[in-house]
Enzyme design. Structure first.
Site, PDB file in Angstrom:
ATOM      1  CD  GLU A 179       9.686  11.934  12.975  1.00 14.68           C
ATOM      2  OE1 GLU A 179      10.628  11.514  12.293  1.00 14.68           O
ATOM      3  OE2 GLU A 179       8.654  11.254  13.210  1.00 14.68           O
ATOM      4  CE  LYS A 182      -1.738   2.660   3.188  1.00 15.62           C
ATOM      5  NZ  LYS A 182      -1.831   3.994   2.513  1.00 15.62           N
ATOM      6  CB  CYS A 204      12.450   8.820   9.803  1.00 16.29           C
ATOM      7  SG  CYS A 204      13.361   7.748   8.676  1.00 16.29           S
TER       8      CYS A 204
END
Length: 500
Positions: A400, A193, A303
């Site tokens: 983050e 996906k 990230c």
């Protein structure tokens, strides 16, 4: 019938036309979603519609699982030797190479990253990763184990079967390659996906898989939302493994779903708040260049971005002044302008999220040293932003942000900075700048991070594992280590005369 995306590029860096289907790719065919729905794909540079893609549903995942399992049982896994799997992966890599400019152009259009970076970083890494695992396909082996003269024992490393893969929007094609490579090399069938924000290169890649000749059912790409299609993958009782890259919040949900259903194998590559440590004995010019790359590459949407920039007190003022000057030179604009370094954030949602963190920093008393505002009047552009005068309890230091926002923090000693660097729930990556290799390696040893870079940042290679400590994830991507997550070990005992 599924639609087709056709787009002609006429830009300074690429001129050409791309065309590929926008449906779901299941069992070697392009099909519409089960409910006939569509998802709008938006251009982050101007906020306008690029195209519409078919929207998958949980029933489409059921269908994909059925065909993937059939393929695994009949034409893939043990039915296709490793050298044959490798040959198909090599062919896929070559098709990606042949279409490198087209793929880079689609990635820049869909994601907002610059064409130049998409081509020299994303495409190079994606193609290299597929080639790397093509070489592994016939080299996955077990071992013989000595017990006694009355027995031979050995192990085999066998594919899991049908695996689900959920990838993010920040490096769409690269994450596809990181997932496809080890899974297919090991003999698994995949159901992937892509992010609903950036699905186009995954669909292009599915077309290239078809051209390469992968048997029907081996590769399946199902567009959709995380709450429907992603949730169906995580919960499906006949998917033997799920690999997820994304936020820690969603990663917890994936892990919970895997635990509540069939205890499927789970690998998670999640968030980070990476420290970037600038010691007083560094090459300051090199440290500046790498720090810019560490935080502003891919618009801060990485990230492993070095978003906490720790600078030794002895060079803090000099570094901050030069870092400010360098940051002012970061050019924002059209991803197809060869001089652009930073394009737009990927979506209105991400733009709003980043701006909310900037607002939080201001409200909590941090100093906006540079930037902190929208850039331009259209699209999802944010100025490169530097905060100073921050403390450890601020959201912009702890959480983050996933955008072009860095905090600069002064430190006085090695012990001080290591304590601050490790004071986080994350542990994905870290960078260290020092000419003293002993100091750098001692620091690396003490940092709780899955990757440490010494005198560089954001360096990735197909053969080197990548993953995190703590809440940055479970397991490793890339290298031989990734193959361990796509195989299971069988022990075989052969009796040569032992009696009871």
């Amino acid at each position: 019938m599924p639609g087709t995306f056709k787009h002609t590029f006429d830009t300074p860096v690429y001129k050409g036309t791309v065309e590929f289907p926008t449906g779901l790719y299941i069992n070697g065919k392009w099909v519409d979603g089960g409910d006939g729905g569509f998802i709008d794909v938006i251009n982050p540079t101007n906020g306008q519609l690029i195209t519409r893609i078919s929207e998958g549903t949980p029933s489409d995942i059921d269908t994909a699982v059925h065909f993937a399992q059939t393929a695994f049982d009949t034409v893939w896994g043990h039915n296709t030797p490793g050298d044959a799997r490798g040959a198909l992966l090599y062919k896929l890599a070559q098709l990606m190479e042949d279409n490198k400019d087209k793929l880079a152009a689609v990635e820049a259009l869909d994601n907002g990253k610059t064409f130049g970076w998409a081509k020299k970083a994303d495409l190079a890494m994606s193609i290299g990763t597929i080639r790397y695992y093509a070489g592994w396909a016939d080299k996955i082996s077990g071992s013989t184990i000595e017990t006694s003269l009355d027995k031979i024992a050995y192990t085999t490393h066998e594919p899991l079967g049908v695996v689900g893969q959920i990838i993010p929007w920040n490096f769409p094609l690269m994450m596809l390659a990181w997932k496809f490579g080890p899974a297919l090399a090991a003999g698994n069938c995949v159901i992937l996906k892509p992010s609903e924000f950036t699905p186009l290169t995954a669909l292009f890649a599915a077309q290239l898989c078809h051209e390469a000749g992968f048997p029907p059912g081996v590769v399946n790409v199902v567009n959709g939302y995380g709450s429907t299609v992603g949730n169906a993958i995580a919960h499906h009782p006949h998917i033997e493994k799920v690999a997820f890259t994304g936020s820690t919040l969603v990663g917890r949900k994936v892990l919970e779903a895997a635990a509540k259903t069939n205890l499927k194998e789970t690998t998670l590559e999640l968030g980070g708040k990476s420290p970037n440590i600038i010691y007083d004995d560094c090459d300051i010019e090199q440290a500046l260049d790498w720090t810019i790359h560490g935080i502003f590459w891919n618009h801060g949407q990485a990230c492993c971005a070095g978003s906490r920039i720790f600078v030794h007190a002895k060079i803090y003022d000099e570094f901050l002044q030069k870092f400010t000057e360098r940051t002012k030179q970061v050019k924002l604009g059209d991803p197809f302008d060869p001089d652009t370094y930073q394009g737009p954030q990927v979506s209105q949602q991400q733009f709003d999220r980043i701006m909310s963190y900037i607002d939080s920093g201001k409200e909590q008393g941090a100093t906006v040293h540079l930037g902190g505002e929208r850039f331009g009047t259209s699209g999802f552009f944010i100025q490169p932003t530097i905060f100073t005068n921050v403390h450890a309890d601020m959201k912009i230091v702890k959480e983050e942000i996933f955008g072009p926002v860095g905090v600069v923090i002064k430190f006085s000693s090695d012990d001080d900075v290591i304590r601050q660097a490790n004071d986080t729930i994350y542990g994905l990556a870290a960078a260290i700048f020092s000419k003293n290799i002993d100091r750098a390696l001692r620091t690396s040893q003490r940092l709780r991070a899955g990757t440490t870079w010494v005198n560089c940042a954001n360096q990735l290679h197909p053969q080197i594992p990548f993953g995190g400590y703590k809440q940055s994830g479970i397991g490793r991507e890339l290298g031989q280590y990734a193959l361990e997550h796509y195989t299971t070990v069988k022990a075989v005992h052969i009796n040569l005369g032992h009696t009871i």
